[in-house]
Design a protein around this motif. Sequence first.
Motif, PDB file in Angstrom:
ATOM      1  N   LYS A 245       0.827  -1.207   0.000  1.00  5.76           N
ATOM      2  CA  LYS A 245       0.000   0.000   0.000  1.00  5.76           C
ATOM      3  C   LYS A 245       0.866   1.265   0.000  1.00  5.76           C
ATOM      4  CE  LYS A 245      -4.301   1.656   0.582  1.00  5.76           C
ATOM      5  NZ  LYS A 245      -5.477   1.276  -0.230  1.00  5.76           N
ATOM      6  N   LEU A 246       2.051   1.190   0.617  1.00  8.31           N
ATOM      7  CA  LEU A 246       2.915   2.368   0.708  1.00  8.31           C
ATOM      8  C   LEU A 246       3.666   2.638  -0.594  1.00  8.31           C
ATOM      9  CD1 LEU A 246       4.351   2.044   4.323  1.00  8.31           C
ATOM     10  CD2 LEU A 246       2.250   3.129   3.536  1.00  8.31           C
ATOM     11  N   ASN A 247       3.633   1.677  -1.526  1.00 11.10           N
ATOM     12  CA  ASN A 247       4.069   1.920  -2.900  1.00 11.10           C
ATOM     13  C   ASN A 247       5.503   2.436  -3.006  1.00 11.10           C
ATOM     14  OD1 ASN A 247       3.605   1.928  -5.683  1.00 11.10           O
ATOM     15  ND2 ASN A 247       2.967   4.086  -5.678  1.00 11.10           N
ATOM     16  N   GLY A 248       6.419   1.780  -2.272  1.00 12.46           N
ATOM     17  CA  GLY A 248       7.830   2.129  -2.406  1.00 12.46           C
ATOM     18  C   GLY A 248       8.245   3.415  -1.740  1.00 12.46           C
ATOM     19  N   TYR A 249       7.448   3.901  -0.790  1.00 10.06           N
ATOM     20  CA  TYR A 249       7.778   5.156  -0.107  1.00 10.06           C
ATOM     21  C   TYR A 249       9.053   4.996   0.734  1.00 10.06           C
ATOM     22  CZ  TYR A 249       7.899   8.656   3.548  1.00 10.06           C
ATOM     23  OH  TYR A 249       8.314   9.641   4.410  1.00 10.06           O
ATOM     24  N   GLY A 250       9.848   6.036   0.788  1.00 15.02           N
ATOM     25  CA  GLY A 250      10.856   6.233   1.815  1.00 15.02           C
ATOM     26  C   GLY A 250      12.255   5.759   1.503  1.00 15.02           C
ATOM     27  N   PRO A 251      13.227   6.308   2.234  1.00 12.38           N
ATOM     28  CA  PRO A 251      14.634   5.955   2.026  1.00 12.38           C
ATOM     29  C   PRO A 251      14.954   4.510   2.398  1.00 12.38           C
ATOM     30  CG  PRO A 251      14.401   7.325   3.978  1.00 12.38           C
ATOM     31  CD  PRO A 251      13.071   7.340   3.287  1.00 12.38           C
ATOM     32  N   LEU A 252      14.087   3.859   3.192  1.00 14.29           N
ATOM     33  CA  LEU A 252      14.314   2.458   3.553  1.00 14.29           C
ATOM     34  C   LEU A 252      13.438   1.498   2.756  1.00 14.29           C
ATOM     35  CD1 LEU A 252      14.835   2.448   7.445  1.00 14.29           C
ATOM     36  CD2 LEU A 252      16.514   2.665   5.611  1.00 14.29           C
ATOM     37  N   ALA A 253      12.838   1.964   1.670  1.00 13.78           N
ATOM     38  CA  ALA A 253      12.040   1.061   0.827  1.00 13.78           C
ATOM     39  C   ALA A 253      12.921  -0.105   0.386  1.00 13.78           C
ATOM     40  CB  ALA A 253      11.498   1.810  -0.382  1.00 13.78           C
ATOM     41  N   GLY A 254      12.416  -1.318   0.542  1.00 12.90           N
ATOM     42  CA  GLY A 254      13.183  -2.507   0.194  1.00 12.90           C
ATOM     43  C   GLY A 254      13.903  -3.136   1.369  1.00 12.90           C
ATOM     44  N   ILE A 255      14.003  -2.422   2.489  1.00 10.29           N
ATOM     45  CA  ILE A 255      14.597  -2.977   3.710  1.00 10.29           C
ATOM     46  C   ILE A 255      13.500  -3.701   4.480  1.00 10.29           C
ATOM     47  CG2 ILE A 255      15.663  -2.419   5.925  1.00 10.29           C
ATOM     48  CD1 ILE A 255      17.543  -2.086   3.552  1.00 10.29           C
ATOM     49  N   LYS A 256      13.806  -4.888   4.971  1.00  7.53           N
ATOM     50  CA  LYS A 256      12.816  -5.702   5.676  1.00  7.53           C
ATOM     51  C   LYS A 256      13.238  -5.897   7.128  1.00  7.53           C
ATOM     52  CE  LYS A 256      10.809  -8.998   3.438  1.00  7.53           C
ATOM     53  NZ  LYS A 256      10.488 -10.289   2.750  1.00  7.53           N
ATOM     54  N   VAL A 257      12.287  -5.660   8.036  1.00  7.79           N
ATOM     55  CA  VAL A 257      12.529  -5.785   9.472  1.00  7.79           C
ATOM     56  C   VAL A 257      11.538  -6.782  10.055  1.00  7.79           C
ATOM     57  CG1 VAL A 257      12.608  -4.568  11.695  1.00  7.79           C
ATOM     58  CG2 VAL A 257      13.267  -3.363   9.588  1.00  7.79           C
ATOM     59  N   VAL A 258      12.052  -7.779  10.774  1.00  7.85           N
ATOM     60  CA  VAL A 258      11.210  -8.695  11.549  1.00  7.85           C
ATOM     61  C   VAL A 258      11.309  -8.288  13.006  1.00  7.85           C
ATOM     62  CG1 VAL A 258      10.848 -11.070  12.306  1.00  7.85           C
ATOM     63  CG2 VAL A 258      11.431 -10.605   9.919  1.00  7.85           C
ATOM     64  N   GLU A 259      10.169  -8.079  13.615  1.00  6.25           N
ATOM     65  CA  GLU A 259      10.105  -7.557  14.986  1.00  6.25           C
ATOM     66  C   GLU A 259       9.426  -8.563  15.897  1.00  6.25           C
ATOM     67  OE1 GLU A 259       7.168  -4.485  17.358  1.00  6.25           O
ATOM     68  OE2 GLU A 259       7.672  -4.013  15.283  1.00  6.25           O
TER      69      GLU A 259
ATOM     70  N   VAL B  13      16.899  -6.903   9.240  1.00  5.96           N
ATOM     71  CA  VAL B  13      16.991  -6.586  10.663  1.00  5.96           C
ATOM     72  C   VAL B  13      16.062  -7.502  11.443  1.00  5.96           C
ATOM     73  CG1 VAL B  13      16.698  -4.788  12.428  1.00  5.96           C
ATOM     74  CG2 VAL B  13      17.440  -4.151  10.118  1.00  5.96           C
ATOM     75  N   PHE B  14      16.556  -8.033  12.557  1.00  3.25           N
ATOM     76  CA  PHE B  14      15.717  -8.712  13.536  1.00  3.25           C
ATOM     77  C   PHE B  14      15.752  -7.878  14.806  1.00  3.25           C
ATOM     78  CE2 PHE B  14      15.563 -11.831  17.155  1.00  3.25           C
ATOM     79  CZ  PHE B  14      14.193 -12.061  17.089  1.00  3.25           C
ATOM     80  N   MET B  15      14.617  -7.310  15.177  1.00  3.63           N
ATOM     81  CA  MET B  15      14.522  -6.422  16.337  1.00  3.63           C
ATOM     82  C   MET B  15      13.767  -7.131  17.451  1.00  3.63           C
ATOM     83  SD  MET B  15      15.101  -3.325  17.575  1.00  3.63           S
ATOM     84  CE  MET B  15      14.793  -3.045  19.323  1.00  3.63           C
ATOM     85  N   ASN B  16      14.340  -7.126  18.660  1.00  4.36           N
ATOM     86  CA  ASN B  16      13.667  -7.774  19.784  1.00  4.36           C
ATOM     87  C   ASN B  16      13.928  -7.013  21.073  1.00  4.36           C
ATOM     88  OD1 ASN B  16      15.636  -9.402  21.794  1.00  4.36           O
ATOM     89  ND2 ASN B  16      16.584  -9.271  19.752  1.00  4.36           N
ATOM     90  N   ASN B  17      13.089  -7.279  22.077  1.00  2.00           N
ATOM     91  CA  ASN B  17      13.378  -6.805  23.433  1.00  2.00           C
ATOM     92  C   ASN B  17      13.136  -7.923  24.441  1.00  2.00           C
ATOM     93  OD1 ASN B  17      10.577  -6.791  23.251  1.00  2.00           O
ATOM     94  ND2 ASN B  17      10.322  -4.903  24.421  1.00  2.00           N
ATOM     95  N   MET B  18      13.392  -9.150  23.993  1.00  2.55           N
ATOM     96  CA  MET B  18      13.277 -10.303  24.871  1.00  2.55           C
ATOM     97  C   MET B  18      14.506 -10.398  25.778  1.00  2.55           C
ATOM     98  SD  MET B  18      11.883 -13.019  22.009  1.00  2.55           S
ATOM     99  CE  MET B  18      11.633 -14.352  23.178  1.00  2.55           C
ATOM    100  N   ARG B  19      14.353 -11.051  26.907  1.00  3.23           N
ATOM    101  CA  ARG B  19      15.480 -11.246  27.805  1.00  3.23           C
ATOM    102  C   ARG B  19      16.395 -12.327  27.232  1.00  3.23           C
ATOM    103  NH1 ARG B  19      12.432 -11.368  33.540  1.00  3.23           N
ATOM    104  NH2 ARG B  19      14.552 -11.659  34.390  1.00  3.23           N
ATOM    105  N   THR B  20      17.665 -12.196  27.546  1.00  7.34           N
ATOM    106  CA  THR B  20      18.678 -13.035  26.909  1.00  7.34           C
ATOM    107  C   THR B  20      18.417 -14.522  27.133  1.00  7.34           C
ATOM    108  OG1 THR B  20      20.308 -11.270  27.117  1.00  7.34           O
ATOM    109  CG2 THR B  20      21.151 -13.490  26.785  1.00  7.34           C
ATOM    110  N   GLY B  21      17.988 -14.902  28.331  1.00 13.30           N
ATOM    111  CA  GLY B  21      17.722 -16.302  28.609  1.00 13.30           C
ATOM    112  C   GLY B  21      16.651 -16.875  27.708  1.00 13.30           C
ATOM    113  N   ALA B  22      15.586 -16.113  27.490  1.00  9.63           N
ATOM    114  CA  ALA B  22      14.505 -16.569  26.611  1.00  9.63           C
ATOM    115  C   ALA B  22      14.980 -16.677  25.173  1.00  9.63           C
ATOM    116  CB  ALA B  22      13.325 -15.612  26.714  1.00  9.63           C
ATOM    117  N   LEU B  23      15.800 -15.724  24.742  1.00  7.97           N
ATOM    118  CA  LEU B  23      16.345 -15.774  23.384  1.00  7.97           C
ATOM    119  C   LEU B  23      17.207 -17.020  23.179  1.00  7.97           C
ATOM    120  CD1 LEU B  23      17.314 -12.019  23.092  1.00  7.97           C
ATOM    121  CD2 LEU B  23      15.668 -13.176  21.612  1.00  7.97           C
ATOM    122  N   GLU B  24      18.039 -17.320  24.174  1.00  6.51           N
ATOM    123  CA  GLU B  24      18.898 -18.499  24.062  1.00  6.51           C
ATOM    124  C   GLU B  24      18.083 -19.781  24.030  1.00  6.51           C
ATOM    125  OE1 GLU B  24      22.814 -16.631  26.355  1.00  6.51           O
ATOM    126  OE2 GLU B  24      21.391 -17.896  27.440  1.00  6.51           O
ATOM    127  N   LYS B  25      17.040 -19.829  24.818  1.00  5.86           N
ATOM    128  CA  LYS B  25      16.182 -21.018  24.856  1.00  5.86           C
ATOM    129  C   LYS B  25      15.518 -21.268  23.509  1.00  5.86           C
ATOM    130  CE  LYS B  25      12.394 -23.059  27.541  1.00  5.86           C
ATOM    131  NZ  LYS B  25      11.458 -22.846  28.684  1.00  5.86           N
TER     132      LYS B  25
END
Length: 436
Positions: free
Chosen positions: A6-20, A103-115
């Motif tokens: 829907k955003l039709n290629g808007y912005g300087p980060l068009a084409g960058i993919k982030v998983v959150e 990009v993979f963005m998270n705010n999980m605690r380290t123990g949970a991430l390791e598990k």
Amino acid sequence: MSVTEKLNGYGPLAGIKVVEVCTYVAAPATVRVLSEMGAEIIKVESFAGDTQRTQGPGFGCELTETEDPTIDLNNTNKNWVSLNLKTEEGLTILKKLIADADVFMNNMRTGALEKLGLDYPTLSKEFPNLIWAQMRGYGEFGEFAHSPGYDAVCWAARGGVSGTFPEKDTAPAIPPQAFGDYNAAIMMAAGILGALVNKLRTGRGDKVVVNLYHAAIWAGGIGLVAQQFGADYPKSRKSVPNPFNNTYKTADNKWLYICQPEYNRYYNDMMKIIGRDDLVDNPAYCTIETVKQNDSQHEVINILEDGFVHKELEEWLSILAEWQVPSQKVFRFTDILKDDEAYVNDALRKVEYNAFGEHAITTTPIRYANFGDPPMILSKPIGYHTAEYLHGLGYDDEQIDALEEQGVVKCWHGEDVPDVIFKSQRQAAGEAECKW
């Protein structure tokens, strides 16, 4: 259709993919910054959803099945996928999404991430070009490395904000919720952008970490250095180092804030402004060095108080503007919500809810001349885009139905929620181009 299409290629980060994989405020708000730069955002939620979805009633906002103003604050322009990461197949799907992401963005605690096998060593080995980003309450080392944290405790309390902002000898300040989160979010976004630049140069990913406590320390830099030279905090407004950088009450019981850092240069002007020509060139007060030596800041402040109390705020603002003294009314949120300056510059934008009517929502502050004010599409229900992204990974309808029945994924089966793009005030008036 995904929000990204829907955003039709808007912005300087068009084409960058982030998983959150983020909850609450600081980390999702980081990704909102990237979303308003045009990145494709895949927000992965549990079946219960981002815990921010529970906060509306505490703010006096009764939520509906499809509208949530509190989640909108941190989650514009995102695509919504819901996975059960406690299942092997749920983790497999997440890994497939990450494999195609920048990009993979998270705010999980380290123990949970390791598990879960989502920690940096594991993912960087599997995806060496991935930027792995983590928002934390405290740093990676020391006593609090594994402690949970919110901006109230990490930023406001331990970061010194609550203890240094109030008038001296009063109770600690209670900043508005998430004040520190939004500051830290901009810092994390900057860190991710730096890593993206390096990735474009070298092809290598990186680990980016920001914590709320450090964010508060950075913002308090001047005070922390000044403290070491005898400037104790919190301060009383009666003893600030420079009386020309202070608040004063006016005749209509409102507060005026002036900021004139060059005390010596503007001393005579300030005396003339408040009608105290008799104090022009007064040797006891005309230099900040003398005032500091004699510890007479409170005397100058009393003189200024006696002057400002004789006129109303608007009259003072006009007079101070003529003298080119930087000054403003001390605003509350009620003032900001009515301030055209905030709307014409797109710091606040009006959106329309079916259930709640018209409301203002904040925007991220970064603007690019080539792209203009960003589009804004509000949040969606849990799992709204799950089926769409699974189709993109090669799953057919029958497989998706089976995954949902097995408790691996959650899809949205309610009414369609249109991708309404809300424009800035100037765009809506035809005074600014919509470059999307």
